[in-house]
Design a protein around this motif. Structure first.
Motif, PDB file in Angstrom:
ATOM      1  N   GLY A  17      25.356 -13.148  47.768  1.00 44.19           N
ATOM      2  CA  GLY A  17      24.472 -12.144  48.343  1.00 44.19           C
ATOM      3  C   GLY A  17      23.166 -12.035  47.583  1.00 44.19           C
ATOM      4  O   GLY A  17      22.096 -11.889  48.179  1.00 44.19           O
ATOM      5  N   GLN A  18      23.265 -12.104  46.257  1.00 41.69           N
ATOM      6  CA  GLN A  18      22.058 -12.088  45.435  1.00 41.69           C
ATOM      7  C   GLN A  18      21.199 -13.312  45.723  1.00 41.69           C
ATOM      8  O   GLN A  18      19.984 -13.218  45.912  1.00 41.69           O
ATOM      9  N   ASN A  19      21.836 -14.472  45.778  1.00 38.06           N
ATOM     10  CA  ASN A  19      21.104 -15.719  46.015  1.00 38.06           C
ATOM     11  C   ASN A  19      20.400 -15.718  47.369  1.00 38.06           C
ATOM     12  O   ASN A  19      19.227 -16.097  47.473  1.00 38.06           O
ATOM     13  N   TYR A  20      21.128 -15.304  48.408  1.00 36.34           N
ATOM     14  CA  TYR A  20      20.539 -15.283  49.743  1.00 36.34           C
ATOM     15  C   TYR A  20      19.394 -14.267  49.830  1.00 36.34           C
ATOM     16  O   TYR A  20      18.395 -14.498  50.516  1.00 36.34           O
ATOM     17  N   GLY A  21      19.531 -13.146  49.132  1.00 34.73           N
ATOM     18  CA  GLY A  21      18.458 -12.154  49.133  1.00 34.73           C
ATOM     19  C   GLY A  21      17.199 -12.681  48.490  1.00 34.73           C
ATOM     20  O   GLY A  21      16.086 -12.464  48.992  1.00 34.73           O
ATOM     21  N   ILE A  22      17.347 -13.381  47.379  1.00 34.31           N
ATOM     22  CA  ILE A  22      16.189 -13.969  46.703  1.00 34.31           C
ATOM     23  C   ILE A  22      15.532 -15.020  47.596  1.00 34.31           C
ATOM     24  O   ILE A  22      14.302 -15.068  47.726  1.00 34.31           O
ATOM     25  N   ALA A  23      16.356 -15.854  48.232  1.00 33.98           N
ATOM     26  CA  ALA A  23      15.823 -16.881  49.132  1.00 33.98           C
ATOM     27  C   ALA A  23      15.064 -16.249  50.293  1.00 33.98           C
ATOM     28  O   ALA A  23      13.984 -16.727  50.687  1.00 33.98           O
ATOM     29  N   GLU A  24      15.605 -15.174  50.853  1.00 33.10           N
ATOM     30  CA  GLU A  24      14.955 -14.473  51.967  1.00 33.10           C
ATOM     31  C   GLU A  24      13.590 -13.937  51.556  1.00 33.10           C
ATOM     32  O   GLU A  24      12.608 -14.051  52.304  1.00 33.10           O
ATOM     33  N   CYS A  25      13.532 -13.362  50.363  1.00 31.08           N
ATOM     34  CA  CYS A  25      12.271 -12.777  49.893  1.00 31.08           C
ATOM     35  C   CYS A  25      11.256 -13.838  49.490  1.00 31.08           C
ATOM     36  O   CYS A  25      10.059 -13.559  49.439  1.00 31.08           O
ATOM     37  N   HIS A  26      11.723 -15.034  49.197  1.00 26.46           N
ATOM     38  CA  HIS A  26      10.793 -16.130  48.926  1.00 26.46           C
ATOM     39  C   HIS A  26      10.278 -16.722  50.232  1.00 26.46           C
ATOM     40  O   HIS A  26       9.072 -16.960  50.380  1.00 26.46           O
ATOM     41  N   ARG A  27      11.165 -16.920  51.182  1.00 24.77           N
ATOM     42  CA  ARG A  27      10.766 -17.533  52.458  1.00 24.77           C
ATOM     43  C   ARG A  27       9.877 -16.611  53.288  1.00 24.77           C
ATOM     44  O   ARG A  27       8.895 -17.044  53.893  1.00 24.77           O
ATOM     45  N   TYR A  28      10.205 -15.339  53.310  1.00 26.02           N
ATOM     46  CA  TYR A  28       9.547 -14.409  54.239  1.00 26.02           C
ATOM     47  C   TYR A  28       8.831 -13.243  53.555  1.00 26.02           C
ATOM     48  O   TYR A  28       8.304 -12.371  54.229  1.00 26.02           O
ATOM     49  N   GLY A  29       8.835 -13.247  52.240  1.00 24.12           N
ATOM     50  CA  GLY A  29       8.226 -12.145  51.517  1.00 24.12           C
ATOM     51  C   GLY A  29       7.332 -12.615  50.391  1.00 24.12           C
ATOM     52  O   GLY A  29       6.673 -13.652  50.491  1.00 24.12           O
ATOM     53  N   VAL A  30       7.325 -11.876  49.297  1.00 25.53           N
ATOM     54  CA  VAL A  30       6.360 -12.116  48.222  1.00 25.53           C
ATOM     55  C   VAL A  30       6.989 -12.632  46.934  1.00 25.53           C
ATOM     56  O   VAL A  30       6.282 -12.827  45.942  1.00 25.53           O
ATOM     57  N   VAL A  31       8.300 -12.870  46.917  1.00 26.06           N
ATOM     58  CA  VAL A  31       8.939 -13.395  45.704  1.00 26.06           C
ATOM     59  C   VAL A  31       8.523 -14.852  45.498  1.00 26.06           C
ATOM     60  O   VAL A  31       8.668 -15.685  46.392  1.00 26.06           O
ATOM     61  N   THR A  32       8.003 -15.143  44.330  1.00 21.27           N
ATOM     62  CA  THR A  32       7.531 -16.490  44.005  1.00 21.27           C
ATOM     63  C   THR A  32       8.376 -17.167  42.942  1.00 21.27           C
ATOM     64  O   THR A  32       8.283 -18.382  42.747  1.00 21.27           O
ATOM     65  N   SER A  33       9.183 -16.382  42.253  1.00 19.20           N
ATOM     66  CA  SER A  33       9.851 -16.868  41.048  1.00 19.20           C
ATOM     67  C   SER A  33      11.205 -16.178  40.911  1.00 19.20           C
ATOM     68  O   SER A  33      11.422 -15.072  41.428  1.00 19.20           O
ATOM     69  N   THR A  34      12.119 -16.836  40.216  1.00 15.86           N
ATOM     70  CA  THR A  34      13.416 -16.231  39.939  1.00 15.86           C
ATOM     71  C   THR A  34      13.906 -16.732  38.585  1.00 15.86           C
ATOM     72  O   THR A  34      13.325 -17.661  38.019  1.00 15.86           O
ATOM     73  N   THR A  35      14.948 -16.100  38.064  1.00 16.36           N
ATOM     74  CA  THR A  35      15.559 -16.586  36.829  1.00 16.36           C
ATOM     75  C   THR A  35      17.073 -16.596  36.987  1.00 16.36           C
ATOM     76  O   THR A  35      17.666 -15.677  37.540  1.00 16.36           O
ATOM     77  N   ALA A  36      17.683 -17.683  36.507  1.00 14.50           N
ATOM     78  CA  ALA A  36      19.077 -17.991  36.807  1.00 14.50           C
ATOM     79  C   ALA A  36      20.031 -17.607  35.687  1.00 14.50           C
ATOM     80  O   ALA A  36      19.795 -17.917  34.518  1.00 14.50           O
TER      81      ALA A  36
END
Length: 253
Positions: A17-36
């Motif tokens: 759920g966390q992974n899919y949320g980050i992907a959603e916000c990168h594809r359709y929002g403003v998230v540019t970066s993440t940390t694993a």
């Protein structure tokens, strides 16, 4: 000249759920970066998902507060797992610094093994790298690897931490968190950075779709609210109007 805005989503790998949320916000929002979180249960899923997101910067979210360590960290574990008792150990001056160096190297190597590349930058789960005893270890490691490092300057000032020579954004803000998440709060963070005349800023976020693992988290449904805000079309427009250009830590190099 445009100012650099890095919108980083922490906890990549925590759960699907966390992974899919980050992907959603990168594809359709403003998230540019993440940390694993390379020792988390959803990290393999995160690595697979990352293959579909070539423009998403992915850094190392160094952790000493959850999951199993990747090296023999006997002094920091209880019943084989890491936990938040690290704060008490830090206050008592009882941190096993040599073991922490080894664990940092192990998590870095795990990142390379699973993502087949070096991390984009380094930060940490629950900001443990900003502990006065731990920061020099992580900063030295980041310099050796020529990697940017998240620096929370108010925390550094409070702890009398020397951040000289560390490659980082001019500003870092963790206010976009809690029970009052809104676009207005996000823009307040940007306006504060503008007032301080910072030319680069990282905003910490935690967007997610809620799944069973996240229901056990103390920070749960707020992640879904973050997801909604970070994918609002009007947010990207407001960011551009303030003179920001979305990017990653690699834009600092």
């Amino acid at each position: 000249m445009a100012r650099l805005l890095i919108v980083n989503a922490d906890d990549f790998g925590l759960s699907k759920g966390q992974n899919y949320g980050i992907a959603e916000c990168h594809r359709y929002g403003v998230v540019t970066s993440t940390t694993a979180l390379v020792n988390a249960e959803g990290i393999e899923h995160a690595a697979q998902l990352r293959k579909e997101l070539p423009n998403l910067g992915v850094g190392l979210h160094f952790t000493l507060t959850m999951g199993k360590p990747l090296s023999p960290l006997s002094s920091l574990t209880r019943e084989g797992v890491l936990g938040k008792w690290v704060w008490q150990m830090a206050e008592e001056g009882d941190l096993p610094l040599d073991e922490i160096r080894i664990e940092l190297q192990a998590q870095y190597q795990r990142f390379i093994d699973i993502f087949a590349c070096e991390p984009d930058h380094i930060d940490s789960h629950h900001h443990v790298h900003m502990f006065k005893q731990i920061f020099p270890i992580v900063a030295e490691f980041a310099k050796e690897k020529s990697l940017p490092l998240r620096v929370d300057r108010p925390l550094a000032k409070q702890g009398a931490i020397d951040t000289q020579g560390v490659l980082s954004s001019d500003g870092f803000d963790s206010q976009f968190y809690g029970d009052e998440i809104s676009q207005a709060l996000f823009l307040k963070v940007l306006d504060g950075s503008l007032a301080r005349n910072e030319h680069s800023l990282e905003v910490m976020t935690h967007p997610a779709f809620i799944d069973n693992p996240l229901r056990a988290s103390g920070y749960c449904f707020q992640r879904l609210v973050e997801l909604d805000v970070l994918t609002e079309l009007s947010l990207k427009k407001a960011i551009v109007e303030r003179g920001y250009q979305l990017g990653t830590y690699q834009n600092l190099i």
